[in-house]
Structure formats: structure tokens, C-alpha cells
Design an enzyme around this catalytic site. Structure first.
Site, PDB file in Angstrom:
ATOM      1  CE1 TYR A 336      -3.264   2.883   0.511  1.00 18.04           C
ATOM      2  CE2 TYR A 336      -3.846   1.945   2.511  1.00 18.04           C
ATOM      3  CZ  TYR A 336      -4.117   2.851   1.416  1.00 18.04           C
ATOM      4  OH  TYR A 336      -4.969   3.871   1.515  1.00 18.04           O
ATOM      5  CB  CYS A 337       0.794   4.361   0.021  1.00 15.59           C
ATOM      6  SG  CYS A 337       1.491   6.125   0.034  1.00 15.59           S
ATOM      7  CB  VAL A 338       5.743   4.829   0.556  1.00  7.53           C
ATOM      8  CG1 VAL A 338       5.704   6.029   0.126  1.00  7.53           C
ATOM      9  CG2 VAL A 338       5.427   4.418   2.166  1.00  7.53           C
ATOM     10  N   GLY A 340       4.108  -0.302  -1.140  1.00  4.56           N
ATOM     11  CA  GLY A 340       4.028  -0.648  -2.564  1.00  4.56           C
ATOM     12  C   GLY A 340       5.228  -0.397  -3.255  1.00  4.56           C
TER      13      GLY A 340
END
Length: 600
Positions: A336-338, A340
């Protein structure tokens, strides 16, 4: 209420004595707020300076102004455009004062909640203020749009700064230029301002000399009590992570386990909010064996923990434990987000080193290519990075408030000034809201890791260019051939959909690109039961984002079932739920663990 000679109602005369006493209290509370700001600076606890930020604003807007001033004809046209708008507005206001029905010269956008009080439209004075403000800010945006000879990065920064300044000087932000605030202040005899100043002092103290705007009632939520309550156990920990295994709720489970890599910039429980909003609880209830990383809230001891440490001691260490616990050879991974971005780099590292333990990867609002990285790019250039590096290396970490402020500035009207008006001028406590409680529960960032991330991703886009090197290995995203599910959100200000799409085109295997309605958080945390928003599916991501969107099909509701079906299509082999720890790891403490409870 008294009546006049004609029988009309006369409003009661203000209680000037009470009002005067409240103004005296306001001054007293203002002194407390000033003391809360000054005290940490006197003791050396807070050495933050605005000078670097102000200098960059002046430099950037100066470059825009220079392009206009270099051409006298263009300068005259710009001045004429501004002044003629004021003349049109003044003429319209005079006609309105004479009783004519006059169409507005300029109107706020339909989603602009600042000017909802009827007096903003019916009272000629406030209507003039509103329209003059809107005309001026839109003129300033046009000046940035039409400035010639500046690079696009400078233009983007100028747009960002103009938006921040425009949001700050809105007449809705001041008592004497906001009709709603005037009425409320008179009705409450100034009590609202006193309450607001008390909260302001408390919030500056809570931020240790910086304003930490309260966006929710902080006392209404507690992690492990009414947030992050999905049953599970911490089965492993090291200097960087705790690994949580969640207790199964179905008699049979999908055998292949799921490991979630959340962002280290925020706490993992965004995926485990209240039970009805919890993605993790929903995944467990849908028959998945779920593990999640809970990152440490770093301090000076973690200063040298770099991106490679977060990969090896974080993602790869967790993957080792997951597979030993389940006695399997592969797992599905979610970032998720960073988290990811870290996961994408880890997958490229695994591909380069022949590690085949990843069966698939899901990326939620993740950037791999940072070409179109949005307004956060405004915080990352050579000068700002040097300033940040000096600050972060002194402490060994970056305070969580730094990133929280940056995220809030992406939507200043909604996440800053609406709360300034409501909290400190209306004197109202914000309502309980689990998502905003999580948003305010910030984390620090380890120096080496955060600087590597900013320089290599935002500033130089090394991962997308195939130039990033971790632990002596050069990374090539094109060598990642596992099936990928890429979720972007249509109104994302942090990982813009266009950016996520471009990154999705870099993987070497099959990619399912899905676009969700709403933004970076609400578009992800969208339980099917709420039947809210929508999502789009289409062909494999190739070419441009706009071309893909033109071909995409819209579906009502949440993307969660679509993702669950995608997992099932990959492998839905069932089995008995694995024991917590798999007989190889003991429970260290119940979920959500202790790392997530450490405040910034």
C-alpha cells in the site's frame, strides 16, 4: 423579544459586559498559545525555521513574475485583465445594491464549502469580498498557467504555492470578513473565540511548538480497543517490524497466505479501522490467511536503517516467517502506497537473485514511476533536499508532523482551513472520525531510509529508469513477471492515477489495472456493504491513462470482491487453517502489537 412601534421584532441589545469579559479572556488564552509556541524554541526542543520554505516560495513565484515583467505588453495585458475584472465586479455590486437582480461575475466551484452561508450571496458587501477573492486567485492561477519560459516542475511548484497562499487569505478564514463567524461571535458574545483560543493553545502544545490541528475528537478512539481490533497475534519481531498473523474465521481457508506491506509513513491500521471498515477483517472473513507487517515508529537508534534494511529486515524477513509458519513455498503480497513502492523494489531484487517465493503482487495506490507524482514533488528539489538532509541527520529521523503537514497541504481548504475556522474561530470540537484519528497518529521516518526514498524515487525516479541499486543489486522492474493487480484511485493527490498507471506498464508479467472512485484512502477503504463509490476495469495497461479510461467499464460499489476473485482465479486451493505461528513461532503479544501504539 421586544417589538418596535410597528410591531416588528427588535433583536436584544448585546450584553457588552459579557462580551468585554470574553475579549479579556481571549487575550489571556492568546498569551497561553504564544507561550506554547515560544517555550519549545527557548528550550531548544524545537528549532524549526520557516526561512527555507519562505525562500523557496519567493524564488519560485519570482521566476513566474519575471517572465511577465520581461515583456511590457504582456504585463499590461495582465494588469488590464485583473483591473477590468474588479471594475465589472464593482459595477455589478452597485447594481445589486440598487435592488437589481444581477448574475455573479465569478462563482465558487460547486464543491467549495467555504461560502455556503446565504449572506455570502445576499449581502452586497460579503458578495463583493467573495467574488473579489475568487477573481484574484483565479487570475493568479492564470498567470502561472500562461507564464512562458519556465520548466514544468517550477510551474507545478508555483501552482502549489499560489494555491496555499490563496487558501490562507480567503475571507472565510477571518472573523470580520466572514458573515457566519460574525453572527456566531455576536450570538455567543465571543465565547466561541475563547474556546477556540484554548484549543489552539492545546494543539500548539501537543505539537511541541508546532500547530497540530485536531481533525477529530482524539479521546474517542484507542488502538486495540475500537480501532485495529481484528483478532490475531504478533508472532515475530525485530528492530524494524512486528509481524501479525490473524486468527481464521472460516473452517477452510485459501491455502496460499497473504502478506500485507503497509506504508512506513503511516501506521498499518488504516487497513484495520473500525470493524465495519476493516479491509483486514474482511479478507480474513473471506477465507484468506492474512499476515501484516507493523513497522516500528523509528527514533535515533534507527537512523542508519536504509531502504535495503527495510527490504531485508522488513519484507523479506516477514516473508520468511510467513512461509515457515504455513509450510508453503509461495505467498501473495500486497503493498500500500510507499509500502507498495518498497514491495516493487523487493520483487525486482527477488527477480534478479532468483527468489521465486512471490506468487503475485497487489499494489494499492502505489507509485513505481514518479514522472507524474503530483504536488508532493513540490517538496523535493535539490535545495529542499539539502535542507531536509541537514535537519533529519541532526536527529536521525524526521518528525511525523513533517509528512502530516505535507499531506494536509495537498488539500488545504478541506484539511487545514476548514478546521482552523471550525476549531479556533467557531470554538467547536471536531466530530469523532476513525480515519482522521489514524491520519493524526503520525510516525517518524528513519533518516537513511527516508532520504534514500526521496532522492531515488521522487527526485531521480531511479526505480522506473532501471538505475536503482539495493544491496549491490541493480533493479529492473521489467523482470518482475508475477501476476499484478494494480489499484489506483481517481482523485488521488498523493499517488495520482496517471502515475500509478505509468508504473503498471513497467512490469514484465500480466497486470490487471483497476481504478477506484474517490481518493488515496477512501478509494481503498471501501467495504462492499457500504455500496459506495465505484470502480473501473479495462484492458491491460498500455499506452496512455486517458486512452485506457476511455475504454474502461464502470462498476458500482467496492473493488474488494473483484480483487478477491482475481486471487481465486490465480489459486483457490483450500485447506485447514494454519495454527498461529505454525508450531514454529510463539505468540509474543496479541494484535495489534506494541509497535503501532508508540506515539510520534
Amino acid at each position: 423579544m421586544a417589538t418596535d412601534e410597528s410591531g416588528g421584532k427588535v433583536p436584544p441589545e448585546p450584553d457588552y459586559d459579557v462580551f468585554a469579559k470574553n475579549m479579556a479572556r481571549l487575550v489571556e488564552e492568546g498569551g497561553k498559545a504564544m507561550a506554547a509556541y515560544v517555550r519549545p524554541r527557548e528550550t531548544g526542543e524545537n528549532n524549526n525555521s520557516l526561512s527555507d520554505g519562505v525562500a523557496d516560495v519567493v524564488k519560485t513565484l519570482g521566476q513566474v513574475a519575471e517572465t511577465w515583467l520581461s515583456d511590457p505588453h504582456k504585463t499590461l495585458d495582465a494588469q488590464r485583465s485583473l483591473v477590468s475584472g474588479y471594475f465589472d465586479l464593482w459595477s455589478s455590486t452597485l447594481r445589486k445594491m440598487n435592488g437589481e437582480e444581477v448574475a455573479p461575475v465569478v462563482e465558487p466551484e460547486s464543491r467549495d464549502a467555504r461560502f455556503q452561508d446565504p449572506d455570502w450571496s445576499t449581502n452586497p458587501f460579503f458578495d463583493f469580498l467573495k467574488q473579489a477573492y475568487l477573481h484574484t486567485t483565479r487570475w493568479a492561477e492564470t498567470m502561472v498557467n500562461e507564464a512562458e519560459g519556465i520548466d514544468e516542475r517550477t510551474r507545478a511548484k508555483a501552482h502549489f504555492y499560489v494555491r496555499q497562499i490563496g487558501s490562507a487569505v480567503a475571507p472565510s478564514n477571518f472573523v470580520l470578513t466572514n458573515p457566519e463567524l460574525i453572527k456566531e461571535t455576536m450570538a455567543q458574545k465571543g465565547e466561541n473565540l475563547v474556546r477556540g483560543m484554548q484549543m489552539l493553545a492545546e494543539d500548539i502544545a501537543a505539537g511541541r511548538g508546532e500547530l497540530k490541528i485536531r481533525q477529530t475528537d482524539r479521546a474517542s478512539f484507542e488502538v486495540g480497543v475500537n480501532l485495529a481490533t481484528t483478532p490475531g497475534q504478533v508472532i515475530f519481531q525485530n528492530d524494524l517490524i512486528q509481524l501479525i498473523q490473524y486468527e481464521p474465521t472460516t473452517p477452510q481457508v485459501r491455502r496460499r497466505p497473504l502478506l500485507i506491506v503497509p506504508p512506513w509513513i503511516n501506521k498499518f491500521y488504516v487497513l484495520d479501522l473500525t470493524p465495519e471498515k476493516s479491509f483486514i477483517r474482511w479478507a480474513v472473513n473471506s477465507g484468506l490467511t492474512v499476515f501484516v507487517i507493523s513497522w516500528v515508529n523509528p527514533d535515533a537508534r534507527h537512523a542508519l536503517k536504509g531502504f535495503d534494511s527495510y527490504m531485508q529486515e522488513g519484507v523479506l524477513a516477514a516473508l520468511d516467517v510467513v512461509l515457515k509458519t504455513t509450510r508453503l513455498k509461495q505467498a501473495d503480497l500486497v503493498g500500500y502506497c510507499v509500502g507498495g513502492t518498497l514491495l516493487a523494489a523487493t520483487l525486482a531484487y527477488m527477480a534478479a537473485t532468483g527468489d521465486k517465493r512471490a506468487a503475485s503482487a497487489t499494489f494499492l495506490t502505489t507509485q513505481v514511476d514518479f514522472t507524474h507524482s503530483g504536488d508532493l514533488q513540490c517538496f523535493v528539489d535539490e535545495n529542499q533536499l539539502k535542507s531536509l538532509e541537514r535537519k533529519i541527520n541532526e536527529a536521525g529521523f524526521l518528525e511525523g508532523s513533517h509528512m502530516s503537514s505535507a499531506f494536509n497541504m495537498l488539500r488545504p481548504n478541506d484539511l487545514i482551513w476548514s478546521y482552523v475556522v471550525s476549531n479556533y474561530l467557531k470554538g467547536r470540537q471536531p466530530r469523532p472520525f476513525d480515519l482522521l484519528h489514524w491520519n493524526s497518529d503520525s510516525t517518524r521516518m528513519a533518516a537513511a531510509n527516508h532520504l534514500f526514498y526521496l532522492k531515488n524515487c521522487y527526485d531521480q525516479n531511479m526505480l522506473a529508469r532501471g538505475l536503482m541499486e539495493i544491496a549491490g543489486v541493480q533493479l529492473d522492474i521489467g523482470k518482475v513477471t508475477v501476476p499484478v493487480y494494480e489499484l489506483a484511485t481517481r482523485e488521488d493527490h498523493i499517488a495520482p492515477a496517471k502515475s500509478a498507471f505509468l508504473g503498471a506498464t513497467l512490469f514484465g508479467g500480466p497486470v490487471r489495472f483497476v481504478l477506484s472512485g474517490s481518493g488515496h484512502i477512501a478509494g481503498v477503504i471501501n467495504p462492499p456493504e457500504r455500496n459506495k463509490y465505484q470502480y473501473w476495469t479495462g484492458p491491460a495497461p498500455k499506452g496512455s491513462y486517458d486512452a485506457w479510461l476511455n475504454k474502461a467499464k464502470e462498476h458500482p460499489g467496492s473493488w474488494w470482491p473483484d480483487w478477491r476473485k482475481w486471487l481465486a482465479d490465480l489459486d483457490e486451493a483450500q485447506g485447514a487453517p494454519p495454527k498461529i505461528g505454525g508450531g514454529r513461532y510463539k505468540s509474543l503479544e496479541p494484535a495489534p502489537g506494541s509497535y503501532v501504539k508508540v506515539p510520534a
